[in-house]
Design a protein around this motif. Structure first.
Motif, PDB file in Angstrom:
ATOM      1  N   ILE A 128     -50.185  -8.945 -43.081  1.00 11.27           N
ATOM      2  CA  ILE A 128     -51.129  -8.007 -43.689  1.00 11.27           C
ATOM      3  C   ILE A 128     -52.302  -8.789 -44.292  1.00 11.27           C
ATOM      4  CG2 ILE A 128     -51.489  -6.379 -45.608  1.00 11.27           C
ATOM      5  CD1 ILE A 128     -48.719  -5.254 -45.110  1.00 11.27           C
ATOM      6  N   CYS A 129     -53.502  -8.372 -43.956  1.00 12.62           N
ATOM      7  CA  CYS A 129     -54.757  -8.881 -44.516  1.00 12.62           C
ATOM      8  C   CYS A 129     -54.912 -10.387 -44.320  1.00 12.62           C
ATOM      9  CB  CYS A 129     -54.919  -8.426 -45.962  1.00 12.62           C
ATOM     10  SG  CYS A 129     -56.668  -8.206 -46.355  1.00 12.62           S
ATOM     11  N   LEU A 130     -54.735 -11.227 -45.350  1.00 13.14           N
ATOM     12  CA  LEU A 130     -54.808 -12.671 -45.115  1.00 13.14           C
ATOM     13  C   LEU A 130     -53.773 -13.050 -44.052  1.00 13.14           C
ATOM     14  CD1 LEU A 130     -56.117 -15.426 -46.501  1.00 13.14           C
ATOM     15  CD2 LEU A 130     -53.740 -15.726 -47.151  1.00 13.14           C
ATOM     16  N   GLY A 131     -52.608 -12.401 -44.104  1.00 17.06           N
ATOM     17  CA  GLY A 131     -51.540 -12.654 -43.123  1.00 17.06           C
ATOM     18  C   GLY A 131     -52.021 -12.397 -41.698  1.00 17.06           C
ATOM     19  N   ASN A 172     -59.206  -4.445 -48.717  1.00 14.18           N
ATOM     20  CA  ASN A 172     -59.760  -5.421 -49.651  1.00 14.18           C
ATOM     21  C   ASN A 172     -59.863  -6.762 -48.962  1.00 14.18           C
ATOM     22  OD1 ASN A 172     -60.277  -7.281 -51.636  1.00 14.18           O
ATOM     23  ND2 ASN A 172     -58.173  -7.277 -52.416  1.00 14.18           N
ATOM     24  N   HIS A 173     -60.936  -6.948 -48.215  1.00 19.75           N
ATOM     25  CA  HIS A 173     -61.084  -8.259 -47.571  1.00 19.75           C
ATOM     26  C   HIS A 173     -62.541  -8.616 -47.333  1.00 19.75           C
ATOM     27  CE1 HIS A 173     -61.637  -6.565 -43.395  1.00 19.75           C
ATOM     28  NE2 HIS A 173     -61.095  -5.546 -44.012  1.00 19.75           N
ATOM     29  N   GLY A 174     -62.783  -9.930 -47.249  1.00 20.28           N
ATOM     30  CA  GLY A 174     -64.139 -10.436 -47.031  1.00 20.28           C
ATOM     31  C   GLY A 174     -64.256 -11.216 -45.735  1.00 20.28           C
ATOM     32  N   PHE A 227     -56.021  -4.153 -42.799  1.00 16.77           N
ATOM     33  CA  PHE A 227     -55.967  -3.198 -43.921  1.00 16.77           C
ATOM     34  C   PHE A 227     -54.600  -3.293 -44.598  1.00 16.77           C
ATOM     35  CE2 PHE A 227     -54.874  -1.022 -39.961  1.00 16.77           C
ATOM     36  CZ  PHE A 227     -53.669  -0.412 -40.267  1.00 16.77           C
ATOM     37  N   HIS A 228     -54.387  -2.439 -45.613  1.00 16.36           N
ATOM     38  CA  HIS A 228     -53.163  -2.518 -46.412  1.00 16.36           C
ATOM     39  C   HIS A 228     -52.260  -1.303 -46.199  1.00 16.36           C
ATOM     40  CE1 HIS A 228     -53.990  -6.115 -48.784  1.00 16.36           C
ATOM     41  NE2 HIS A 228     -55.246  -5.783 -48.580  1.00 16.36           N
ATOM     42  N   PRO A 229     -51.263  -1.380 -45.302  1.00 18.03           N
ATOM     43  CA  PRO A 229     -50.353  -0.243 -45.089  1.00 18.03           C
ATOM     44  C   PRO A 229     -49.534   0.067 -46.342  1.00 18.03           C
ATOM     45  CG  PRO A 229     -49.984  -1.965 -43.441  1.00 18.03           C
ATOM     46  CD  PRO A 229     -50.931  -2.536 -44.449  1.00 18.03           C
ATOM     47  N   PRO A 278     -53.638 -10.300 -56.305  1.00 19.53           N
ATOM     48  CA  PRO A 278     -54.044 -11.717 -56.263  1.00 19.53           C
ATOM     49  C   PRO A 278     -55.166 -11.995 -55.266  1.00 19.53           C
ATOM     50  CG  PRO A 278     -51.647 -11.523 -56.290  1.00 19.53           C
ATOM     51  CD  PRO A 278     -52.179 -10.143 -56.064  1.00 19.53           C
ATOM     52  N   SER A 279     -55.389 -11.094 -54.305  1.00 20.20           N
ATOM     53  CA  SER A 279     -56.464 -11.315 -53.329  1.00 20.20           C
ATOM     54  C   SER A 279     -57.849 -11.301 -53.983  1.00 20.20           C
ATOM     55  CB  SER A 279     -56.431 -10.249 -52.229  1.00 20.20           C
ATOM     56  OG  SER A 279     -55.204 -10.285 -51.561  1.00 20.20           O
ATOM     57  N   PHE A 280     -57.943 -10.773 -55.203  1.00 21.07           N
ATOM     58  CA  PHE A 280     -59.228 -10.743 -55.909  1.00 21.07           C
ATOM     59  C   PHE A 280     -59.477 -12.022 -56.727  1.00 21.07           C
ATOM     60  CE2 PHE A 280     -59.159  -6.021 -55.418  1.00 21.07           C
ATOM     61  CZ  PHE A 280     -60.445  -5.861 -54.933  1.00 21.07           C
ATOM     62  N   ASN A 335     -50.801 -10.805 -47.881  1.00 24.07           N
ATOM     63  CA  ASN A 335     -52.217 -10.850 -48.268  1.00 24.07           C
ATOM     64  C   ASN A 335     -52.451 -12.079 -49.156  1.00 24.07           C
ATOM     65  OD1 ASN A 335     -50.552  -9.311 -50.275  1.00 24.07           O
ATOM     66  ND2 ASN A 335     -52.398  -9.692 -51.468  1.00 24.07           N
ATOM     67  N   GLY A 336     -53.684 -12.356 -49.455  1.00 29.81           N
ATOM     68  CA  GLY A 336     -53.976 -13.464 -50.368  1.00 29.81           C
ATOM     69  C   GLY A 336     -55.466 -13.698 -50.489  1.00 29.81           C
ATOM     70  N   PRO A 337     -55.875 -14.488 -51.494  1.00 26.65           N
ATOM     71  CA  PRO A 337     -57.301 -14.675 -51.773  1.00 26.65           C
ATOM     72  C   PRO A 337     -57.973 -15.746 -50.912  1.00 26.65           C
ATOM     73  CG  PRO A 337     -55.986 -15.864 -53.369  1.00 26.65           C
ATOM     74  CD  PRO A 337     -55.012 -15.185 -52.453  1.00 26.65           C
ATOM     75  N   GLY A 338     -59.291 -15.674 -50.867  1.00 23.28           N
ATOM     76  CA  GLY A 338     -60.098 -16.774 -50.328  1.00 23.28           C
ATOM     77  C   GLY A 338     -60.180 -16.824 -48.814  1.00 23.28           C
ATOM     78  N   ASP A 339     -60.651 -17.991 -48.347  1.00 23.75           N
ATOM     79  CA  ASP A 339     -60.880 -18.226 -46.927  1.00 23.75           C
ATOM     80  C   ASP A 339     -59.542 -18.578 -46.259  1.00 23.75           C
ATOM     81  OD1 ASP A 339     -61.573 -19.259 -44.451  1.00 23.75           O
ATOM     82  OD2 ASP A 339     -63.371 -20.278 -45.189  1.00 23.75           O
TER      83      ASP A 339
HETATM   84  N1  LIG Z   1     -56.469  -8.856 -49.276  1.00 24.50           N
HETATM   85  C1  LIG Z   1     -56.464  -9.992 -48.584  1.00 24.50           C
HETATM   86  O1  LIG Z   1     -55.437 -10.494 -48.154  1.00 24.50           O
HETATM   87  C2  LIG Z   1     -57.784 -10.673 -48.412  1.00 24.50           C
HETATM   88  C3  LIG Z   1     -57.791 -11.743 -47.355  1.00 24.50           C
HETATM   89  C4  LIG Z   1     -58.962 -12.705 -47.459  1.00 24.50           C
HETATM   90  N2  LIG Z   1     -58.907 -13.424 -48.704  1.00 24.50           N
HETATM   91  C5  LIG Z   1     -60.261 -11.956 -47.312  1.00 24.50           C
HETATM   92  O2  LIG Z   1     -60.954 -11.752 -48.286  1.00 24.50           O
HETATM   93  O3  LIG Z   1     -60.585 -11.537 -46.239  1.00 24.50           O
END
Ligand SMILES: NC(=O)CC[C@H](N)C(=O)O
Length: 382
Positions: A266-269, A309-311, A350-352, A66-68, A238-242
């Motif tokens: 993790i990531c967005l978290g 996978n992050h921006g 990162f994604h463990p 879903p992060s994509f 984790n999750g998508p977007g800002d």
């Molecule tokens: N994989 C994610 O949790 C990505 C987090 C956030 N949406 C980013 O792109 O940085």
């Protein structure tokens, strides 16, 4: 014919079936770049943020992460689709194979799309799978040239245009987490440790990693006030977007940071923990999306190869004095995780849980549960 490779042969020299039915589509970037290619997947137009991943495998996992959401994904690996797409298989009502129950990317860009596939668990082709979810794919694109452009100019808005044009659209202005977070509270497993999982668009492998351990998982929506629940540890997905779009999660998290129960993100978290702690996040020029990102554990010379996978990233300079960087990216020095100096709160950018990618850092789930055990035994002696 737009393919940058000879139509009859793939990169390995294998014979490729001629597709007389192919239709031309364009990838258009906001800087005016127009690339013509062939349609595979749904013959439809779609707009999003164009990002690239250098992972060589894992498209079933990536497309369902879903992060994509909202992103047009460019895969730099030269041949895609050759191992098809597995069939669905459920375990405790979640997928055993995919990272969620649908495709989340807005569109897919590849160099060579292999119409023939062969793999022991393949149930369908990548093109047919994209069609099922009405997602366009474009092939015959020089994805390495495109990636160089995205690295030089930074991630850009773009669109895949079939018959009808669509406007550019910046998904980072939307609350994508609200769109992908599952409604309602769900329980998984019956282990000893009660972990609340705040679902901002969680990958199912995070749930699988917890269920392989002694955990009862309570999955709640992104804006749920979990502080009212009885739990032993808190996990932020984790999750998508800002990350700044998740105000409700940040507010609830700020309450949890006042307590001593272990928290893992993790990531967005991780970004949400940085924001809730009082720090800031920023958008990376073109993000990290691959299976071979090196990170160093702060204070050691130990390096791990990680799936990413992050921006966006946490700006470590803005962290308050009681927080510190836990991991550092060895390619660009950016923050790959943070930790509280005295409380059991830590995160990884990162994604463990990987899926796909290297599993070297899965031990962090064990570290989190050790912190939960320590917290429970301390709480019991108070
Ligand atoms: N994989 C994610 O949790 C990505 C987090 C956030 N949406 C980013 O792109 O940085």
């Amino acid at each position: 014919m737009a393919s940058s490779l000879p139509k009859e042969r793939g990169p390995g020299g294998e014979v490729h079936r001629q597709n007389d039915m192919s239709q031309t589509v364009k990838l258009i970037l906001e800087d005016g770049t127009e690339i013509q290619g062939e349609s595979f997947g749904a013959f439809t137009s779609a707009a999003g943020e164009v990002v690239f991943s250098t992972a060589m495998t894992g498209y079933p996992e990536n497309l369902t992460d879903p992060s994509f959401a909202g992103q047009i994904l460019v895969l730099t690996t030269p041949m895609v689709g050759n191992y098809g797409v597995p069939g669905e298989d459920l375990y405790e009502s979640i997928s055993k194979i995919f990272e969620s129950d649908k495709i989340h990317i807005a569109g897919l860009v590849v160099n060579y799309y292999s119409e023939e596939h062969s793999h022991w668990n393949a149930a369908k082709s990548l093109g047919d799978w994209l069609k099922e979810y009405n997602i366009p794919g474009i092939c015959g694109v020089d994805t390495r040239m495109l990636t160089k452009k995205l690295r030089e100019k930074g991630a850009m808005l773009g669109k895949i245009v079939a018959e009808d044009d669509v406007p550019f659209h910046d998904p980072n202005l939307d609350n994508l987490v609200a769109q992908v977070s599952q409604p309602g509270v769900q329980h998984f497993g019956s282990g000893q440790h009660k972990i609340v999982l705040v679902d901002c668009g969680t990958k199912t492998n995070i749930i699988r990693c917890f269920l392989e351990r002694d955990v009862e998982l309570i999955r709640v929506p992104w804006d749920y006030d979990f502080t009212t629940l009885d739990y032993d540890g808190l996990f932020l997905s984790n999750g998508p977007g800002d990350p700044k779009m998740c105000e409700a999660t940040i507010q609830h998290l700020q309450k949890a940071l006042q307590q001593d129960k272990p928290i893992f993100g993790i990531c967005l978290g991780s970004q949400l923990m940085g924001l809730a702690a009082g720090g800031d996040t920023f958008k990376l020029k073109y993000g990290h999306r691959s299976h071979n990102q090196p990170v160093k554990l702060t204070g050691t010379q130990r390096c791990y190869i990680t799936s990413q996978n992050h921006g966006f990233a946490v700006d470590t300079e803005t962290l308050p004095a009681d927080w510190t960087m836990l991991f550092e990216n060895l390619n660009d020095g950016t923050c790959e995780g943070i930790k509280h100096k005295t409380k059991p709160f830590f995160s990884t950018q990162f994604h463990p849980e990987a899926a796909g990618g290297p599993e070297d850092t899965e031990f962090l789930f064990d570290d989190f549960l050790k912190a939960v055990v320590a917290y429970k035994s301390n709480a019991g002696t108070k």
